[in-house]
Structure formats: C-alpha cells, structure tokens
Design a protein around this motif. Structure first.
Motif, PDB file in Angstrom:
ATOM      1  N   TYR A 195      -4.166   1.450  -2.000  1.00 57.23           N
ATOM      2  CA  TYR A 195      -4.707   2.816  -1.981  1.00 57.23           C
ATOM      3  C   TYR A 195      -5.579   3.156  -3.196  1.00 57.23           C
ATOM      4  O   TYR A 195      -6.684   3.680  -3.027  1.00 57.23           O
ATOM      5  N   PRO A 196      -5.130   2.855  -4.419  1.00 54.19           N
ATOM      6  CA  PRO A 196      -5.964   3.259  -5.568  1.00 54.19           C
ATOM      7  C   PRO A 196      -7.381   2.679  -5.505  1.00 54.19           C
ATOM      8  O   PRO A 196      -8.350   3.391  -5.780  1.00 54.19           O
ATOM      9  N   ASP A 197      -7.504   1.435  -5.104  1.00 52.49           N
ATOM     10  CA  ASP A 197      -8.833   0.824  -5.007  1.00 52.49           C
ATOM     11  C   ASP A 197      -9.663   1.483  -3.901  1.00 52.49           C
ATOM     12  O   ASP A 197     -10.844   1.767  -4.075  1.00 52.49           O
ATOM     13  N   ALA A 198      -9.006   1.700  -2.763  1.00 54.32           N
ATOM     14  CA  ALA A 198      -9.726   2.310  -1.634  1.00 54.32           C
ATOM     15  C   ALA A 198     -10.197   3.706  -2.008  1.00 54.32           C
ATOM     16  O   ALA A 198     -11.323   4.121  -1.690  1.00 54.32           O
ATOM     17  N   ASP A 199      -9.334   4.426  -2.694  1.00 51.65           N
ATOM     18  CA  ASP A 199      -9.675   5.788  -3.107  1.00 51.65           C
ATOM     19  C   ASP A 199     -10.830   5.757  -4.116  1.00 51.65           C
ATOM     20  O   ASP A 199     -11.755   6.573  -4.040  1.00 51.65           O
ATOM     21  N   ALA A 200     -10.782   4.794  -5.035  1.00 51.87           N
ATOM     22  CA  ALA A 200     -11.830   4.702  -6.051  1.00 51.87           C
ATOM     23  C   ALA A 200     -13.175   4.365  -5.406  1.00 51.87           C
ATOM     24  O   ALA A 200     -14.214   4.922  -5.784  1.00 51.87           O
ATOM     25  N   THR A 201     -13.159   3.480  -4.416  1.00 51.24           N
ATOM     26  CA  THR A 201     -14.398   3.117  -3.724  1.00 51.24           C
ATOM     27  C   THR A 201     -14.999   4.332  -3.027  1.00 51.24           C
ATOM     28  O   THR A 201     -16.198   4.606  -3.122  1.00 51.24           O
ATOM     29  N   TYR A 202     -14.121   5.056  -2.331  1.00 50.68           N
ATOM     30  CA  TYR A 202     -14.561   6.265  -1.623  1.00 50.68           C
ATOM     31  C   TYR A 202     -15.183   7.256  -2.602  1.00 50.68           C
ATOM     32  O   TYR A 202     -16.278   7.782  -2.395  1.00 50.68           O
ATOM     33  N   LYS A 203     -14.492   7.495  -3.709  1.00 51.81           N
ATOM     34  CA  LYS A 203     -14.967   8.499  -4.655  1.00 51.81           C
ATOM     35  C   LYS A 203     -16.246   8.054  -5.358  1.00 51.81           C
ATOM     36  O   LYS A 203     -17.124   8.875  -5.649  1.00 51.81           O
ATOM     37  N   ALA A 204     -16.354   6.754  -5.636  1.00 54.00           N
ATOM     38  CA  ALA A 204     -17.548   6.265  -6.339  1.00 54.00           C
ATOM     39  C   ALA A 204     -18.795   6.474  -5.488  1.00 54.00           C
ATOM     40  O   ALA A 204     -19.858   6.848  -6.001  1.00 54.00           O
ATOM     41  N   ALA A 205     -18.667   6.257  -4.179  1.00 56.25           N
ATOM     42  CA  ALA A 205     -19.837   6.436  -3.306  1.00 56.25           C
ATOM     43  C   ALA A 205     -20.233   7.902  -3.239  1.00 56.25           C
ATOM     44  O   ALA A 205     -21.425   8.240  -3.248  1.00 56.25           O
ATOM     45  N   GLN A 221     -19.706  10.090  -5.598  1.00 59.03           N
ATOM     46  CA  GLN A 221     -20.274  10.423  -6.900  1.00 59.03           C
ATOM     47  C   GLN A 221     -21.709   9.903  -7.004  1.00 59.03           C
ATOM     48  O   GLN A 221     -22.592  10.573  -7.553  1.00 59.03           O
ATOM     49  N   ASP A 222     -21.933   8.712  -6.447  1.00 62.18           N
ATOM     50  CA  ASP A 222     -23.276   8.137  -6.462  1.00 62.18           C
ATOM     51  C   ASP A 222     -24.250   9.051  -5.703  1.00 62.18           C
ATOM     52  O   ASP A 222     -25.383   9.260  -6.126  1.00 62.18           O
TER      53      ASP A 222
END
Lengths: 395, 465
Positions: free
Chosen positions: B74-84, B86-87
C-alpha cells in the motif's frame, strides 16, 4: 518588506497621522445612533439550487423512494426522522440538538415566482431582487427593507464573503466585506492612494470601505486572539457573529456547492456539513442572549427534479425548501402545504410543485423581526407579493 | 476620436509595454489574428490528447492502490498515485505561467484577449481529480484555433471536447430509450439516464441566451439529441451510438434526423443554434460589453449584430466592425480589468522577463499569483459557474477586491525580484497618454519605490480600460 507595516502597527500609527489627514476614512466618526430594532436577521443564500427533497426527505411518501434510485432515503438510510413523514439529511446531524430545542425548522415546497427556464443565474437574481420578474429590477430586497427603517447606518447591515450579494445592493447604507482580505500598507501609501483614486468614486469608495473594515477586523482579531483561518464560510460566520453581537442587525452571505448534477450523495454531504458548521458558528459566536433574538433564514434559487438523473444526481427543478434557525424561530416543525409526489401533483410532471412563495415567508419574518407594516412589505420590499395568512414561523 | 495605438493596446490588447510596440492600425490587429500563432508555439501547453496518458496512469494508480489496501504494497501504491497527482499540479502551475507569458510577450495581443473572451463565454474546466489539469488543453484545443474562424466551429469543438462533456455532465448521459439504458434497466442497474445540464447551458449561455426563444421542451429534446457524446481515457472523445436516444428530436420547431449519423445531427443542430438571430444578438451584446463598456452604445451592438448576420457567424467581419466603430474609441476608460488581466498587464508594463516562471518554486508562485488572484475574486480558469466571470465593474471593485489589488501591486513586483523601474518614468510606460497629475505626484511622493509602483498600478487609469 521593511516599509510595509503590519496591520496593527498601521492602525496604531494611523491615529496620529489622521490628525493631518482630514479625509482619512479612519476618521469617519463612529455612529453611536441606537440601532433601529433589536432582533438579528441572517440571510444565507445557497447558490446552485439545493435539493430540498434530499435535505427534508418526504420518506413517508412511497413515491419518493421510488424516484430516488441510488440516493439514500429516510431514517433507514441515515436520515434523521423529524415528524414521521419528513426526515432531515444525515449530514445535518450536528443540528439535531437545535431541532430538539425548537431552534431549527424547515419550510417545504416553497419557491420564488421564478418558473420554467430553471437558470441558476436568473433564479438567484430574482430571489435577490425580491420582485415578480427581473424586468426593471435594480436593487435588492434587503436594501429596500433598510431604506424603510429610520436610523440605519453602514454598520446596521453587512453583505459578507467574496460572492456579490445582490439582495443588499441599493441606495440604503450597508457594508460589504470579505474577512481575511489582508490590507497592509503604510499610512503614507494609503493617503496617496486616496489622492490617486480621488476622481474615481467607485474605486475611492471601495478603498475607504476597505480601510474602515480592515480596522474593524483587526480590532476583533485583537479581542479574540486570532483563531487562524478555518475556511471561508467560517471566517464569514465568525465575522458576522461579531458584528451581530454589536450594532449590526442584518447579515447576509452565500454558500456554494449545491448544484448536484452528479454524485449528489457525496456533494450534498459536504455542502450540508459546511452549512451546519456555519450555523453552529453563528450560534456560538453571537452568544446565548443574542441567539434568542436571532433568525437565520436559509434560501436557495430553486429545488431540483423529483427523479434522480442518470449520473446519481438531480437536475434543476422548481419547488424547494427553506431552513430556519435561531432562538427567535418557532422550530421543531416542517412548514408548508405538502403537494404530493404523484405525477399529476408535480410541476411540469418533474419538479416538486411549489405551494408557497419564499417571499411570503420572508415577509412575515421581516414583519415579526422589524415591526414593518404589511403594506410596506407588499409594495416596497417585495412588490406585488400577497403575504396571505401568517404561517407563524416566529415565536 | 478615432483609432489610437495606445488605447488599442489597453482596450483591445494586454496593456502597454516598454518592449512590445502598439499596433499602428486596426487592420494590423486583424491581420495578426490570421497570421501564425507565435505565442502558442513559444509558450505551449499540453493538448487533451497529450494529457490522456496522465488520466490513464491515474486510473491505473487508483486501481492498484485500492487493490493494495491492507497489504505491504500500500505505501508504494499510495506514493505512486500521489506523485502523479503532484506532477500534474506542478505542470498546471507551469501552464498558468505560459498563459501569463503569452499575454506579457505577445505582439498580437488582440488574439490573447479574444481567446480569453471566448473561453469565458464557453466556460468549462476540470472539476476535480486528475482531469483538473486539462483545462488549459480545452482552451488550446477547442477555443484558440477558432477565434478567427466561425462561431459554429468553435461551438462544436467546445460542445464535443472531453473537458466540456465532463464539466457539464454530458459524458454519462443516456437516452431514455437507448440500448445502453435498456440494458441497464434489464440488469436492474439504477442511477443511469439522461442529464440535461449541457443542453440547457448551450441554449441559455452559449447560444440563444436566457431570454432567447426556447422552452423546457427544447432543453429536453436537445439533451436527448446530445446523448452519445462521451469520452474515455483510452482514446479521448467518442461518439457512442449505444448511448444515443433513437428517433428524431424537435428543437425550436425543427426536426433533426434519425440517428445513426449521430455526430452529424449534433453538428447540424449546433450550427443552427450558432446561426440563430438570438445568438447573434446575445454575442454582439457580450462582445460590446466586454471590450467597450458595461452599457454599450446600442448602435455598436446593432453594427456587430449586422456583421454576424452578413457573415453568417464568421467572426473576422465582426471584429472588423468592433475595431472600426466610433464608439470603440470614443468611450472613456471604464471597464474594470478583471484580476488576471490586471496582474498580467502589470507584468507586461514591468517588462517581466520571458523566463520569469521557469524554475519558480511552487510556493512562490502560489503566494505571488494564485492566492492573490483568488483574493481579488478570480481563480485562474475557474469561474464561479458555467456563466463565466462577471462583467459588471462593481463586482471587481469591492473593498476586498481593491484592497487585494493594492496589496499585490505594492509587494509582489519586488518579491519576484524584478528590478523595479524608476516610478516617475513608469507612469508614462504604464499609462501612456492616460497619465494624470495625481498619479505623477503620488509616484514621486511615495516613501519607497515598491509603493510608488503599486500606486501607479492601482491608479484608475491602469485598473480600467
């Protein structure tokens, strides 16, 4: 930034500078004239067309649940039962104690005279003009109310927030302000700005008002200890409550977010959360004594379709709901004649049929709050209105 | 008073500049509209097609994140989602900068003004989630290419653009008797059906106007006719016959064809609406109010209306009338510049460099531009409703509006490290022949250079056009 003063320093200094600046708006004598009446009226306009059927759900009518395919209906799905027939939306739970105390009520199936085109903008304009039609409308009904009262000053009535309140526009004095604007400049810059704008009355007036109101706000911040920013609607509610504790008798502002064409369940929950928080902020802000003589009237430009649409929302309709709050209102009741929801009972076979005029309810509230005569209301405040029988919305 | 280069730049352009020359003649301004679009090339934004991969990635990220709930992933998936996400937000800030630069650097400023006028007339924006980032794409895809063309083409491009289909809820609208609706009913699915939002706003706002000759029945019929317009994140815009209401529809008394050639029917009805006399009247009045004054000369409105009728909705002949009518030059400076125009014309007068926004930190951009614009009453490309930003001057010149303009004009020019010019000379650069004695006095008497610049920028001659 060194020559920009903080607002408080600016105010501390302006008293000194003011001696030589005769035209300074900060020197405008504060009016101690006693306010023309003692009750407090708050008018909140919900822009976007609130779905009154979702807020005050007629769950006792089987046709209602049948028309709402996904939207939750009735106490079984989270709404709060009011009288065995109507239930209020679950997101109004923070206001349930007010209902029990008789400080919260509703009017169902009310509307302005606006029909057919279902335009937000015309619908709001008509509600704010308070007239039968938009032809020739040029001022707002709250302003015309003020114009009929002796002793009204700019501190008697406030239109608040960033959205323009047309119901307050007109010749009678009133104040317009959005709290938290931020207005920091050196006294010298302020004087020069007055000079530069001298020949442009519209800009000059706005500047003078900004100076006066930011002074007011700074004084309140100082008295309260700055609570910090908590969202526009609460900043507005806090500022309104502060004014109403003092000389102000009328405040009006709007809250958006009601145009729920899609995902209404989510959007409505959020919007009602803001409305509930606003009303509670007003209640705690004015204090128990003033709350007893306060009526908060919540209106919207129209209701929405009975039937849910294809995107889990509702489209523009006609008959809607009003909300009443405050110690001065006779709450604990849902007012208004219920038209029914059978196809033949609907307006255009799609919308809740209006059974009363929003302006009639407002008229009786104004009469009770300010003592204004019925004929003044029917000819000047709401020209062309027949107030009919007193619905008894006030204690 | 006839054509004046300075008034042309102030009233029909983006404000006076020490670098960009003013147009010499009305014909030059018209020729600029049909010449190459330098600004779009020099300060590009993503088109909707270029934006689509972001929407696809967002959909996949959300799915992956939902699947990972309760697991170590979950933490990685959440970080990927949020990074996109933010981009996208960073990209959007960049596009806001591009939009501002187009106004600061252009020599065909009338084009930039027309793009913003028509964008506001046909308001649409991404409401929430990833699609919020695609509003600039809507402007460059649907509005910008058509400002010198025909209104019907702009209307069609707007009404079929994914951002509009999203904004006014057309995307999922199903004809009551369409195959998709019938399938849904048969499967017991609820919460699907017709939505009349886009149809209503096309009639009320985009074409005939609220006083126009249409009824609720026309709204309903147009809503049924528009069913089938949709989009998906794989390919963008789609016309899906299975969503479309079968049979004919009657709008303003005219019957529109049996479906099957659905998109042609949409084009046919939009063309008729675009060419309706009530539409010409509505657009003529809006153009005159926007460019000349809140209570325009009726003769100007009539002349614009006649140009619309003669050209059957071609826009260049209308602009030609607008730029050559005596009222366009005789009316004194009056219209309030909306906040975006106030801020960008200030930067233009200050000769802001064309790399101003490159590498600007997000926080500085938000502090210096995004938040001040909101405080002045205007959120960038996000009007309060589908009817766009208000034209009424009084709406902008409120106490808080004026206070916020003063706060911006006195602090931001120095904060963004422009070398502030000498205020006495800046009076002439910014105001040209409209400089007044009180402004000259204030520019010389202010305690500091930033305050002097701020006083020039907040003078009536700079805030009005």
């Amino acid at each position: 930034m060194s020559n920009l003063l903080t607002r408080r320093r600016f105010l501390a200094q302006s008293a000194v500078i003011g001696c030589s600046a005769a035209a300074s708006p900060l020197l405008t004598p504060v009016s101690f004239a006693s306010a023309p009446w003692d009750t407090r009226l708050v008018v909140i306009l919900l822009r976007g067309g609130m779905d009154g059927l979702d807020v005050v759900q007629p769950y006792g009518d089987p046709a209602f649940a049948a028309a709402r395919s996904t939207l939750p209906v009735g106490p079984a799905r989270g709404a709060i039962d009011l009288d065995g027939f109507f239930a209020m939306h679950g997101a109004l739970a923070p206001l349930e104690p007010l209902w029990r105390a008789g400080d919260l009520g509703f009017v169902q199936a009310a509307s302005t005279p606006y029909r057919d085109k279902r335009s937000h903008f015309d619908g709001q304009d008509l509600l704010e003009a308070g007239t039968m039609s938009l032809d020739g409308a040029r001022d707002g009904w709250l302003n015309r109310l003020l114009g009929l009262q002796p002793g009204v000053t700019a501190e008697t009535a406030y239109a608040l927030g960033r959205a323009q309140m047309k119901m307050m526009i007109g010749d009678a004095p009133h104040s317009v302000w959005a709290p938290d604007t931020g207005f920091d400049m050196s006294p010298q810059a302020l004087r020069l700005a007055e000079l530069v704008m001298r020949d442009d009355p519209q800009l000059a007036d706005a500047l003078a008002e900004a100076a006066r109101l930011s002074e007011e706000e700074a004084r309140l911040d100082e008295a309260d200890g700055d609570a910090g920013r908590r969202g526009d609607h609460l900043a507005v509610a806090d500022f309104a409550a502060d004014q109403l504790r003092g000389e102000a008798r009328v405040a009006s502002f709007s809250i958006g977010g009601w145009d729920t064409h899609a995902r209404q369940q989510v959007e409505m929950g959020r919007a009602l959360g803001r409305l509930s928080a606003t009303i509670l902020a007003l209640q705690s802000g004015v204090g128990a004594d003033v709350w007893q003589k306060t009526a908060v009237v919540v209106v919207t430009e129209f209701g929405r379709t009975l039937r849910e649409n294809g995107t889990r929302g509702t489209d523009h309709g006609t008959g809607g709901a009003m909300m009443l709050a405050g110690g001065a209102v006779a709450g604990g009741r849902v007012y208004g004649a219920w038209p029914g929801l059978d196809e033949a009972d609907l307006f255009d076979r799609r919308d809740l049929m209006p059974t009363s005029d929003v302006r009639g309810h407002l008229g009786w509230i104004l009469r009770g709050m300010t003592g204004l005569g019925q004929s003044d209301i029917e000819t000047t405040v709401f020209p062309g209105l027949d107030m009919g029988r007193d619905p008894g919305l006030l204690l | 008073m006839g054509f004046s280069p300075q008034l042309a730049e102030i009233r029909f352009g983006c404000g006076l500049s020490p670098r960009q020359p003013e147009p010499a003649r009305a014909d030059d301004m018209l020729a600029g509209l049909t010449g190459p679009d330098d600004m779009a090339a020099r300060f590009p934004v993503e088109s909707f097609d270029e934006f689509l991969p972001r929407l696809r990635a967002d959909q996949a990220n959300r799915k992956a994140r939902a699947a990972a709930v309760g697991t170590d992933a979950y933490p990685d998936a959440d970080a990927t989602y949020k990074a996109a996400r933010q981009d996208m937000r960073l990209a959007l800030i960049g596009w806001a900068g591009q939009h501002m630069q187009r106004r600061i650097q252009t020599q065909t400023a009338f084009r930039e003004r027309l793009v913003d006028f028509w964008t506001d007339h046909l308001t649409a924006y991404g409401k929430a989630g990833m699609i919020q980032g695609s509003t600039p794409a809507y402007v460059d895809d649907a509005i910008r290419p058509h400002v010198a063309g025909r209104f019907e083409d702009m209307l069609f491009a707007s009404a079929t653009h994914p951002v509009m289909l999203h904004f006014l809820d057309q995307r999922a609208s199903l004809g009551p008797n369409s195959p998709d609706q019938q399938r849904a009913v048969a499967r017991g699915r609820v919460g699907v059906g017709l939505n009349e939002n886009l149809a209503r706003e096309i009639l009320e706002l985009h074409t005939l106007g609220v006083d126009g000759p249409y009824s609720q029945a026309d709204v309903r019929q147009l809503a049924e006719l528009l069913t089938g317009l949709t989009f998906n994140v794989r390919g963008g815009f789609r016309y899906r016959p299975s969503m479309s209401e079968p049979g004919t529809e009657e709008i303003l008394g005219k019957t529109y064809g049996a479906h099957g050639t659905g998109l042609d029917t949409v084009r046919a009805v939009l063309t008729d609406l675009a060419r309706h006399p009530a539409t010409y009247r509505h657009l003529s009045h809006k153009l005159a109010v926007h460019f000349v004054g809140d209570t325009p000369d009726p003769d100007l409105v009539d002349a614009l209306d006649a140009a619309f009728q003669d050209g059957q909705g071609a826009l260049m002949p209308v602009y030609e009338v607008l730029l050559n009518h005596p009222a366009s030059w005789a009316t004194p400076l009056g219209n309030a510049k909306p906040p975006f125009d106030f801020v960008t014309s200030s930067l233009r007068a200050l000769d802001a460099p064309d790399r101003l926004f490159e590498d600007m930190k997000r926080g500085l951009f938000l502090r210096s531009f995004d938040r001040p614009l909101r405080a002045m009453g205007q959120r960038w490309l996000r009007p309060p409703g589908p009817d766009g930003f208000p034209e009424d001057d009084g709406n902008w010149f409120t106490p808080q509006g004026v206070a916020s303009r003063m706060a911006w004009a006195m602090s931001v020019p120095q904060d963004i490290r422009l070398d502030l010019p000498d205020p006495r000379g800046f009076v002439d650069v910014a105001l040209g022949p409209f400089a007044t004695e009180p402004v000259r006095f204030a520019a010389a008497a202010a305690e500091s250079r930033p305050e002097a610049i701020g006083l020039v920028l907040t003078s009536p001659a700079f805030q009005r056009r």
